[in-house]
Design a protein around this motif. Structure first.
Motif, PDB file in Angstrom:
ATOM      1  N   UNK A   1     -16.813  -7.697 -20.831  1.00  0.00           N
ATOM      2  CA  UNK A   1     -15.505  -8.354 -20.883  1.00  0.00           C
ATOM      3  C   UNK A   1     -15.019  -8.542 -19.457  1.00  0.00           C
ATOM      4  N   UNK A   2     -15.032  -9.783 -18.981  1.00  0.00           N
ATOM      5  CA  UNK A   2     -14.693 -10.048 -17.585  1.00  0.00           C
ATOM      6  C   UNK A   2     -14.349 -11.516 -17.421  1.00  0.00           C
TER       7      UNK A   2
ATOM      8  N   UNK B   1     -14.470 -15.059 -15.362  1.00  0.00           N
ATOM      9  CA  UNK B   1     -15.449 -15.743 -14.514  1.00  0.00           C
ATOM     10  C   UNK B   1     -14.721 -16.335 -13.303  1.00  0.00           C
ATOM     11  N   UNK B   2     -15.427 -16.440 -12.170  1.00  0.00           N
ATOM     12  CA  UNK B   2     -16.796 -15.989 -11.960  1.00  0.00           C
ATOM     13  C   UNK B   2     -16.866 -14.547 -11.453  1.00  0.00           C
ATOM     14  N   UNK B   3     -15.704 -14.009 -11.003  1.00  0.00           N
ATOM     15  CA  UNK B   3     -15.697 -12.709 -10.325  1.00  0.00           C
ATOM     16  C   UNK B   3     -16.329 -11.591 -11.126  1.00  0.00           C
ATOM     17  N   UNK B   4     -16.112 -11.600 -12.448  1.00  0.00           N
ATOM     18  CA  UNK B   4     -16.601 -10.516 -13.295  1.00  0.00           C
ATOM     19  C   UNK B   4     -18.112 -10.371 -13.296  1.00  0.00           C
ATOM     20  N   UNK B   5     -18.817 -11.428 -12.885  1.00  0.00           N
ATOM     21  CA  UNK B   5     -20.283 -11.353 -12.882  1.00  0.00           C
ATOM     22  C   UNK B   5     -20.795 -10.330 -11.869  1.00  0.00           C
ATOM     23  N   UNK B   6     -19.948  -9.970 -10.898  1.00  0.00           N
ATOM     24  CA  UNK B   6     -20.385  -8.962  -9.919  1.00  0.00           C
ATOM     25  C   UNK B   6     -20.559  -7.599 -10.590  1.00  0.00           C
ATOM     26  N   UNK B   7     -20.009  -7.453 -11.804  1.00  0.00           N
ATOM     27  CA  UNK B   7     -20.166  -6.177 -12.526  1.00  0.00           C
ATOM     28  C   UNK B   7     -21.546  -6.027 -13.172  1.00  0.00           C
ATOM     29  N   UNK B   8     -22.322  -7.103 -13.186  1.00  0.00           N
ATOM     30  CA  UNK B   8     -23.673  -7.009 -13.752  1.00  0.00           C
ATOM     31  C   UNK B   8     -24.514  -6.089 -12.878  1.00  0.00           C
TER      32      UNK B   8
ATOM     33  N   UNK C   1     -36.308 -10.779 -23.446  1.00  0.00           N
ATOM     34  CA  UNK C   1     -35.214 -10.612 -22.484  1.00  0.00           C
ATOM     35  C   UNK C   1     -34.095  -9.726 -23.007  1.00  0.00           C
ATOM     36  N   UNK C   2     -33.387  -9.125 -22.057  1.00  0.00           N
ATOM     37  CA  UNK C   2     -32.114  -8.484 -22.374  1.00  0.00           C
ATOM     38  C   UNK C   2     -31.047  -9.561 -22.215  1.00  0.00           C
ATOM     39  N   UNK C   3     -30.113  -9.622 -23.174  1.00  0.00           N
ATOM     40  CA  UNK C   3     -29.079 -10.662 -23.163  1.00  0.00           C
ATOM     41  C   UNK C   3     -27.726 -10.013 -22.897  1.00  0.00           C
ATOM     42  N   UNK C   4     -26.949 -10.605 -21.987  1.00  0.00           N
ATOM     43  CA  UNK C   4     -25.572 -10.139 -21.773  1.00  0.00           C
ATOM     44  C   UNK C   4     -24.615 -11.314 -21.995  1.00  0.00           C
ATOM     45  N   UNK C   5     -23.700 -11.142 -22.954  1.00  0.00           N
ATOM     46  CA  UNK C   5     -22.652 -12.140 -23.216  1.00  0.00           C
ATOM     47  C   UNK C   5     -21.423 -11.744 -22.400  1.00  0.00           C
ATOM     48  N   UNK C   6     -20.963 -12.658 -21.535  1.00  0.00           N
ATOM     49  CA  UNK C   6     -19.801 -12.380 -20.677  1.00  0.00           C
ATOM     50  C   UNK C   6     -18.659 -13.292 -21.094  1.00  0.00           C
ATOM     51  N   UNK C   7     -17.490 -12.701 -21.337  1.00  0.00           N
ATOM     52  CA  UNK C   7     -16.334 -13.504 -21.723  1.00  0.00           C
ATOM     53  C   UNK C   7     -15.063 -12.723 -21.390  1.00  0.00           C
ATOM     54  N   UNK C   8     -13.967 -13.442 -21.254  1.00  0.00           N
ATOM     55  CA  UNK C   8     -12.690 -12.783 -20.968  1.00  0.00           C
ATOM     56  C   UNK C   8     -11.979 -12.272 -22.207  1.00  0.00           C
ATOM     57  N   UNK C   9     -12.509 -12.573 -23.386  1.00  0.00           N
ATOM     58  CA  UNK C   9     -11.831 -12.194 -24.628  1.00  0.00           C
ATOM     59  C   UNK C   9     -12.567 -11.077 -25.374  1.00  0.00           C
ATOM     60  N   UNK C  10     -11.930  -9.912 -25.452  1.00  0.00           N
ATOM     61  CA  UNK C  10     -12.503  -8.786 -26.189  1.00  0.00           C
ATOM     62  C   UNK C  10     -12.781  -9.086 -27.653  1.00  0.00           C
ATOM     63  N   UNK C  11     -11.803  -9.717 -28.366  1.00  0.00           N
ATOM     64  CA  UNK C  11     -12.040 -10.006 -29.791  1.00  0.00           C
ATOM     65  C   UNK C  11     -13.260 -10.906 -30.021  1.00  0.00           C
TER      66      UNK C  11
END
Length: 311
Positions: free
Chosen positions: A123-124, A126-133, A91-101
């Motif tokens: 960097x996004x 949740x949950x809205x940022x998931x639309x960027x996938x 699988x390709x893995x995508x880690x989504x979080x609001x914190x850049x560091x």
């Protein structure tokens, strides 16, 4: 996504205690968090809980053995994200979080573990940022991130919308409060941890009430999955059982949680017996033989529940 709250790492334990990275300092202001210090704690805690998460991920893999895209929603520093890369080698893995560091640490970790070629971060919030996938998701893993969203029902619906046909949503929520000590520890009144849990419930209720757009919601996770149009909702609980005598890592984790509990207790002084505060101070004093630093009876016993359903 206002979820850098007091105790918890998602990858850690119960409620406000340890959420992926729901770990902030001080009530709901997460502007002054020392990310470097926090990230290290989050990584240590997630590594301690890796055996539990590995079992949980294997259970998810029984239902979705060969996903193309796996997303860790609210990934923190990526310890579980890279564990998911192990569980799903194709699988390709995508880690989504609001914190850049924290995502920076996740990328370094993926590189170190040799999975960087199929590992990405987003960097996004949740949950809205998931639309960027760019693509629909085959496995969406959300560990202790949902309860940091004001409207949890809308959060589950937004997660569900990102799934590919037949895709699986795995929510880690609930379980049991983690235990570190026997009921009677020979100092103070027996039953200290149960009383600390009661204060934690107060803190958790206030944290939820202060979230933007918060909606009261019964914590029927399978019911929320079903209401979002997902099928076959089911739950399973996984244990982390690290018996006494505690390893250095387990002892360090206990100390971190008790320090945070001490901070919470100070905020709710009118809800507890002052003798519990002095017991906590003794437990945290490295010079006291009865402290967590020296006790032979420290253990870690945690139970996390995974709720799973498919599109």
């Amino acid at each position: 996504m206002g979820h850098h709250h007091q105790h918890g790492q998602r990858e850690g334990q119960g409620r406000g205690e340890s959420h992926g990275h729901g770990q902030g300092h001080g009530r709901h202001d997460h502007t002054d968090i020392d990310w470097a210090e926090l990230a290290e704690h989050l990584e240590d805690q997630a590594e301690l809980f890796a055996p539990l998460n590995r079992q949980a991920a294997a259970w998810v893999a029984e239902r979705q053995p060969e996903p193309g895209l796996v997303v860790d929603a609210g990934s923190g520093p990526g310890v579980v994200s890279t564990l998911l890369a192990d569980t799903f080698p194709g699988a390709r893995i995508v880690a989504v979080d609001g914190s850049g560091p924290l995502l920076e640490r996740a990328r370094s970790r993926a590189e170190r573990l040799g999975v960087a070629d199929r590992f990405a971060t987003l960097e996004a919030d949740l949950p809205g940022g998931l639309t960027e996938l760019e693509y629909p998701v085959d496995v969406l893993w959300a560990s202790r991130s949902l309860h940091h969203l004001g409207d949890q029902r809308a959060g589950v619906a937004a997660f569900a919308e990102r799934l590919a046909p037949g895709g699986v949503l795995a929510l880690v929520e609930g379980g049991l409060p983690t235990r570190f000590l026997p009921r009677d520890i020979g100092i103070g009144r027996p039953g200290l941890q149960s009383r600390l849990d009661a204060v934690e419930e107060l803190w958790f209720g206030e944290m939820r009430a202060a979230l933007p757009g918060t909606v009261e919601e019964a914590e029927d996770w399978p019911g929320l999955l079903t209401a979002a149009g997902l099928r076959g909702a089911t739950s399973r609980t996984f244990l982390l059982d690290l018996p006494a005598p505690a390893s250095e890592a387990a002892r360090a984790h206990a100390l971190t949680i008790f320090r945070r509990r001490r901070e919470t207790l100070a905020e709710y002084a009118d809800h507890f017996d002052p003798s519990d505060l002095s017991t906590l101070d003794r437990l945290l004093d490295p010079d006291d033989k009865a402290s967590l630093h020296h006790r032979p009876d420290v253990f870690v016993l945690a139970a996390h529940t995974v709720h799973l359903a498919r599109a």
